[in-house]
Scaffold this motif. Structure first.
Motif, PDB file in Angstrom:
ATOM      1  N   SER A 113       0.830  -1.216   0.000  1.00 43.20           N
ATOM      2  CA  SER A 113       0.000   0.000   0.000  1.00 43.20           C
ATOM      3  C   SER A 113       0.863   1.265   0.000  1.00 43.20           C
ATOM      4  N   VAL A 114       1.899   1.273   0.831  1.00 38.73           N
ATOM      5  CA  VAL A 114       2.799   2.433   0.885  1.00 38.73           C
ATOM      6  C   VAL A 114       3.493   2.605  -0.458  1.00 38.73           C
ATOM      7  N   ARG A 115       3.999   1.505  -1.017  1.00 40.19           N
ATOM      8  CA  ARG A 115       4.673   1.555  -2.323  1.00 40.19           C
ATOM      9  C   ARG A 115       3.742   2.129  -3.392  1.00 40.19           C
ATOM     10  N   ASP A 116       2.514   1.629  -3.436  1.00 34.27           N
ATOM     11  CA  ASP A 116       1.559   2.087  -4.448  1.00 34.27           C
ATOM     12  C   ASP A 116       1.193   3.555  -4.254  1.00 34.27           C
ATOM     13  N   GLU A 117       0.990   3.957  -3.014  1.00 26.50           N
ATOM     14  CA  GLU A 117       0.636   5.357  -2.728  1.00 26.50           C
ATOM     15  C   GLU A 117       1.777   6.293  -3.121  1.00 26.50           C
TER      16      GLU A 117
END
Length: 164
Positions: A113-117
């Motif tokens: 999620s952090v990577r995608d955001e």
């Protein structure tokens, strides 16, 4: 009433924020690239600290940080996954095996999620810097045709009667 105790570094930041807010409230505001007659009022045309200015630098820097965080998050997720390779087989039969797997899955999901955001945030931050720069240029050119007095208290240039 409870008094909050902050560490010295936090207290310095809080004090600095209060000073910035106070100086911004008391200082004159003007358009950054309006020149000496519309800017800070200085004859050199140099902008003072209280002038409104825009730079894409902070936006570009933030985009770079988001990209770096995306890369490091991807690396961390890969390391986490590879480190847990074989853990399930090695802990088979133990009550903690299922818990370890669920913790791994939870962290993989969070890191994804952090990577995608961060991946979606970087181009948006760059676009904001670009858009604000273009808007500044349009505003500056639209204001160039407006005649303003060099002394704001002197309204005679605008057709207003002077006070006697």
């Amino acid at each position: 009433m409870a008094t909050e105790a902050y560490s010295e570094s936090w207290q310095e930041l809080i004090d600095l924020a209060g000073q910035e807010r106070q100086s911004a409230a008391s200082g004159p505001m003007s358009l950054a690239s309006a020149g000496s007659s519309g800017g800070s009022g200085s004859s050199s045309g140099a902008a003072s600290r209280s002038d409104l200015e825009h730079s894409d630098g902070p936006w570009t820097t933030a985009a770079g940080v988001a990209e770096a965080l995306r890369t490091s998050t991807t690396t961390a997720k890969s390391r986490l996954t590879s480190t847990h390779t074989g853990v399930t087989a090695a802990t088979e039969g133990l009550a903690s095996s299922g818990v370890l797997k669920s913790v791994l899955t939870s962290w993989e999901d969070r890191l994804s999620s952090v990577r995608d955001e961060c991946g979606s945030l970087a181009p948006k931050l760059r676009q904001v810097g670009k858009d604000l720069g273009e808007r500044d240029t349009k505003v500056k050119s639209s204001l160039q045709g407006i005649n303003t007095p060099s002394d704001p208290s002197d309204l005679s240039d605008l057709g207003e009667p002077k006070e006697k």
